[in-house]
Design an enzyme around this catalytic site. Sequence first.
Site, PDB file in Angstrom:
ATOM      1  N   ARG A 192     -18.188  16.936  12.548  1.00 55.69           N
ATOM      2  CA  ARG A 192     -18.641  17.496  13.833  1.00 55.69           C
ATOM      3  C   ARG A 192     -19.594  18.686  13.613  1.00 55.69           C
ATOM      4  NH1 ARG A 192     -16.882  18.039  19.163  1.00 55.69           N
ATOM      5  NH2 ARG A 192     -15.083  16.698  18.926  1.00 55.69           N
TER       6      ARG A 192
ATOM      7  N   ARG B  70     -26.953  14.819  16.051  1.00 54.95           N
ATOM      8  CA  ARG B  70     -26.905  13.393  15.724  1.00 54.95           C
ATOM      9  C   ARG B  70     -25.653  12.733  16.273  1.00 54.95           C
ATOM     10  NH1 ARG B  70     -27.577  14.273   9.450  1.00 54.95           N
ATOM     11  NH2 ARG B  70     -29.837  14.275   9.241  1.00 54.95           N
TER      12      ARG B  70
ATOM     13  N   GLY C  35       0.830  -1.209   0.000  1.00 52.74           N
ATOM     14  CA  GLY C  35       0.000   0.000   0.000  1.00 52.74           C
ATOM     15  C   GLY C  35       0.858   1.250   0.000  1.00 52.74           C
TER      16      GLY C  35
ATOM     17  N   TYR D 110     -10.333   5.541   1.235  1.00 56.71           N
ATOM     18  CA  TYR D 110      -9.026   5.811   0.627  1.00 56.71           C
ATOM     19  C   TYR D 110      -8.547   7.247   0.686  1.00 56.71           C
ATOM     20  CZ  TYR D 110      -8.414   1.066  -0.834  1.00 56.71           C
ATOM     21  OH  TYR D 110      -8.222  -0.280  -0.807  1.00 56.71           O
ATOM     22  N   ILE D 111      -9.400   8.188   1.059  1.00 58.08           N
ATOM     23  CA  ILE D 111      -8.864   9.558   1.177  1.00 58.08           C
ATOM     24  C   ILE D 111      -7.737   9.585   2.206  1.00 58.08           C
ATOM     25  CG2 ILE D 111     -10.964  10.793   0.469  1.00 58.08           C
ATOM     26  CD1 ILE D 111     -11.241  11.561   3.493  1.00 58.08           C
ATOM     27  N   GLN D 112      -7.744   8.600   3.105  1.00 53.20           N
ATOM     28  CA  GLN D 112      -6.726   8.575   4.169  1.00 53.20           C
ATOM     29  C   GLN D 112      -5.337   8.207   3.665  1.00 53.20           C
ATOM     30  OE1 GLN D 112      -8.724   6.553   7.881  1.00 53.20           O
ATOM     31  NE2 GLN D 112      -9.852   6.004   6.053  1.00 53.20           N
ATOM     32  N   ARG D 113      -5.251   7.631   2.473  1.00 53.77           N
ATOM     33  CA  ARG D 113      -3.950   7.185   1.972  1.00 53.77           C
ATOM     34  C   ARG D 113      -3.235   8.237   1.135  1.00 53.77           C
ATOM     35  NH1 ARG D 113      -4.192   1.207   1.095  1.00 53.77           N
ATOM     36  NH2 ARG D 113      -3.166   1.464  -0.894  1.00 53.77           N
TER      37      ARG D 113
ATOM     38  N   ASP E  34      -0.611   2.943   8.586  1.00 51.04           N
ATOM     39  CA  ASP E  34      -1.204   2.221   9.724  1.00 51.04           C
ATOM     40  C   ASP E  34      -0.415   2.308  11.035  1.00 51.04           C
ATOM     41  OD1 ASP E  34      -3.096   1.414   7.861  1.00 51.04           O
ATOM     42  OD2 ASP E  34      -1.990  -0.400   7.348  1.00 51.04           O
TER      43      ASP E  34
ATOM     44  N   ARG F 260       1.246  -5.368  -5.800  1.00 48.72           N
ATOM     45  CA  ARG F 260       1.293  -6.570  -4.962  1.00 48.72           C
ATOM     46  C   ARG F 260       1.657  -7.702  -5.914  1.00 48.72           C
ATOM     47  NH1 ARG F 260      -2.632  -3.579  -1.561  1.00 48.72           N
ATOM     48  NH2 ARG F 260      -1.478  -3.428   0.375  1.00 48.72           N
TER      49      ARG F 260
ATOM     50  N   THR G 151       3.902   3.169   5.766  1.00 51.37           N
ATOM     51  CA  THR G 151       2.497   2.755   5.827  1.00 51.37           C
ATOM     52  C   THR G 151       1.749   3.742   6.706  1.00 51.37           C
ATOM     53  OG1 THR G 151       0.962   1.130   6.771  1.00 51.37           O
ATOM     54  CG2 THR G 151       3.171   1.082   7.641  1.00 51.37           C
TER      55      THR G 151
ATOM     56  N   ARG H 101     -25.615   8.306  12.124  1.00 54.92           N
ATOM     57  CA  ARG H 101     -25.141   8.286  10.731  1.00 54.92           C
ATOM     58  C   ARG H 101     -23.732   7.698  10.707  1.00 54.92           C
ATOM     59  NH1 ARG H 101     -29.640   9.417   9.849  1.00 54.92           N
ATOM     60  NH2 ARG H 101     -30.525  11.059   8.560  1.00 54.92           N
TER      61      ARG H 101
ATOM     62  N   ARG I  31      -5.879  -1.183   9.278  1.00 53.51           N
ATOM     63  CA  ARG I  31      -5.793  -2.649   9.222  1.00 53.51           C
ATOM     64  C   ARG I  31      -5.972  -3.247  10.621  1.00 53.51           C
ATOM     65  NH1 ARG I  31      -1.855  -5.294   5.044  1.00 53.51           N
ATOM     66  NH2 ARG I  31      -0.295  -4.768   6.590  1.00 53.51           N
TER      67      ARG I  31
ATOM     68  N   ASP J  21       1.809   0.352  12.058  1.00 53.19           N
ATOM     69  CA  ASP J  21       1.752  -0.988  12.658  1.00 53.19           C
ATOM     70  C   ASP J  21       3.076  -1.756  12.555  1.00 53.19           C
ATOM     71  OD1 ASP J  21       1.718  -1.322   9.929  1.00 53.19           O
ATOM     72  OD2 ASP J  21       0.095  -2.781   9.898  1.00 53.19           O
TER      73      ASP J  21
ATOM     74  N   GLU K 160     -16.149  10.915  21.460  1.00 56.96           N
ATOM     75  CA  GLU K 160     -16.737  10.432  22.720  1.00 56.96           C
ATOM     76  C   GLU K 160     -16.309   8.995  23.006  1.00 56.96           C
ATOM     77  OE1 GLU K 160     -18.321  12.657  20.869  1.00 56.96           O
ATOM     78  OE2 GLU K 160     -18.383  14.093  22.515  1.00 56.96           O
TER      79      GLU K 160
HETATM   80  P1  ADP Z   1       2.350  -4.019   2.672  1.00 56.78           P
HETATM   81  O1  ADP Z   1       3.810  -4.030   2.396  1.00 56.78           O
HETATM   82  O2  ADP Z   1       1.737  -2.674   2.531  1.00 56.78           O
HETATM   83  O3  ADP Z   1       2.023  -4.701   3.978  1.00 56.78           O
HETATM   84  P2  ADP Z   1       1.466  -6.413   1.228  1.00 56.78           P
HETATM   85  O4  ADP Z   1       1.174  -7.183   2.481  1.00 56.78           O
HETATM   86  O5  ADP Z   1       0.484  -6.506   0.137  1.00 56.78           O
HETATM   87  O6  ADP Z   1       1.647  -4.855   1.507  1.00 56.78           O
HETATM   88  O7  ADP Z   1       2.891  -6.885   0.694  1.00 56.78           O
HETATM   89  C1  ADP Z   1       3.443  -6.332  -0.476  1.00 56.78           C
HETATM   90  C2  ADP Z   1       4.152  -7.381  -1.288  1.00 56.78           C
HETATM   91  O8  ADP Z   1       5.249  -7.928  -0.534  1.00 56.78           O
HETATM   92  C3  ADP Z   1       3.335  -8.602  -1.679  1.00 56.78           C
HETATM   93  O9  ADP Z   1       2.516  -8.412  -2.801  1.00 56.78           O
HETATM   94  C4  ADP Z   1       4.429  -9.623  -1.979  1.00 56.78           C
HETATM   95  O10 ADP Z   1       4.959  -9.444  -3.269  1.00 56.78           O
HETATM   96  C5  ADP Z   1       5.488  -9.272  -0.941  1.00 56.78           C
HETATM   97  N1  ADP Z   1       5.345 -10.209   0.189  1.00 56.78           N
HETATM   98  C6  ADP Z   1       4.423 -10.189   1.171  1.00 56.78           C
HETATM   99  N2  ADP Z   1       4.566 -11.236   2.000  1.00 56.78           N
HETATM  100  C7  ADP Z   1       5.619 -11.958   1.527  1.00 56.78           C
HETATM  101  C8  ADP Z   1       6.291 -13.160   1.919  1.00 56.78           C
HETATM  102  N3  ADP Z   1       5.893 -13.855   3.002  1.00 56.78           N
HETATM  103  N4  ADP Z   1       7.334 -13.565   1.182  1.00 56.78           N
HETATM  104  C9  ADP Z   1       7.749 -12.878   0.105  1.00 56.78           C
HETATM  105  N5  ADP Z   1       7.155 -11.766  -0.333  1.00 56.78           N
HETATM  106  C10 ADP Z   1       6.112 -11.286   0.353  1.00 56.78           C
END
Ligand code: ADP
Length: 319
Positions: free
Chosen positions: A154, A162, A11, A249-252, A127, A72, A125, A243, A171, A129, A187
Site C-alpha cells: 500500500r 498505481r 502442507g 510461500y511466505i504465507q506458509r 487455508d 506427500r 492448514t 502491478r 487453494r 478450508d 478495494e
Molecule cells: P493436505 O493434508 O495438506 O490437504 P494432501 O492433499 O497432499 O495435503 O494430503 C497429504 C497426504 O495424505 C497425501 O500425500 C496422501 O499420503 C494422504 N492422502 C490424501 N488423500 C488420500 C486418500 N484419499 N486416501 C489415503 N490417503 C490420502
Amino acid sequence: MKKIGVLTSGGDSPGMNAAIRAVVRKAIFHNIEVYGVYQGYQGLINGQIKKLELGSVGDIIHRGGTMLYTSRSEEFKTAEGRQKGIEQLKSLGIEGLVVIGGDGSYRGAKKLTEHGFPCVGVPGTIDNDIPGTDFTIGFDTALNTVIDAIDKIRDTATSHERTYVIEVMGRHAGDIALWSGLAGGAETILIPEADYDMNDVVSRLKRGHDRGKKHSIIIVAEGVGSGVDFAKELTEATQLETRVSVLGYIQRGGSPTAFDRVLASRLGARAVELLIEGKGGRSVGIENNKLVDYDILEILERPHKIEENMYQLSKELSI
Ligand code: ADP
C-alpha cells in the site's frame, strides 16, 4: 490406551508444532506414551517412528513448520501402503494416532480408521478450508503475514499512484483473501465462492480514481485463477498502471500468532482426550470458542462455506 502416535501430513502450517507439543504433553500428563511419526504417511510406511518425551517438544511452541517434518505419499493412497503403516504402528504397540493436517491428510486418517486403526484429525492448514471448525491452525498467522505484505505494498501503491493486484493462497477457499482484504482495506476482493463481473471491478476502480484515490488494492484468491492474468485483463480494460504481487510461500511460514498457538494447544489436547475415550475417526474443531468434534467422514462431505455477510461488508466498506 497406553501408547499413541502423532504425525503431521500434507502442507505445513504455522502452529503445527504447538499442536504436536500439546499432544505429547497431554498424553504424558495422562501417563500415555507418545511416538512421533516423522515425514507424514510416508514415514509411517517406512517406520520412521521415535518415542517423544516432555523435552522432545521443548522450545517449539513459537516455531513455524513442523518438527516432525511432512510429506506427500502416493503409496499411502493404496491399501497395501496403509497396511504397512498399520503394521509399523502395531509392532510398537501404538493403539491410536493423531493426524495433524489438511483435507488430504484427513482422507488418509479416515481410511486408517476404516482399517480398524483409530485416528483423530486436527485441522492444520493455512487455508481455513476444513468444515467443522471456525478456524484451522495456521490461518490466523498466514492472515497476519498477508496483512503485513498488503500494508507495505500500500505504501508503494500510494507513492506511485498505481493499482496493485495481490494474489494470495487458499487453494479452493477464499478465506485468506476475504479476511485479509477486509483487514487490509482492499478495494476489491475476488474469491472462488463468488462470481465477479469485470465491468463492476473496472467501474469501482474508475470511481475511486475519479474521486482522487491514489491507489487501489485488489486481492485475488489463488482459487479464482492467476493474479498475473487478471492484472493483464484489468490493464487492458482500464489503461491504468497495474502491478502484480504473488505472495506465495511466505504465507506458509513464520512464528505462529498467539491465537494459533492457543488454538493448536486446545485442539491437540482434545484429540488426545478423544483417543483416551476410545473415539477414533473424529475431527476436532472450535465453534463459537467451544471445542467440538465430528465424524471425519461427515466433515469431508460438508461443503466449505465463507461468511456471506463478511463478503457483502467488504463491498460496502470499499465503495
Ligand atoms: P493436505 O493434508 O495438506 O490437504 P494432501 O492433499 O497432499 O495435503 O494430503 C497429504 C497426504 O495424505 C497425501 O500425500 C496422501 O499420503 C494422504 N492422502 C490424501 N488423500 C488420500 C486418500 N484419499 N486416501 C489415503 N490417503 C490420502
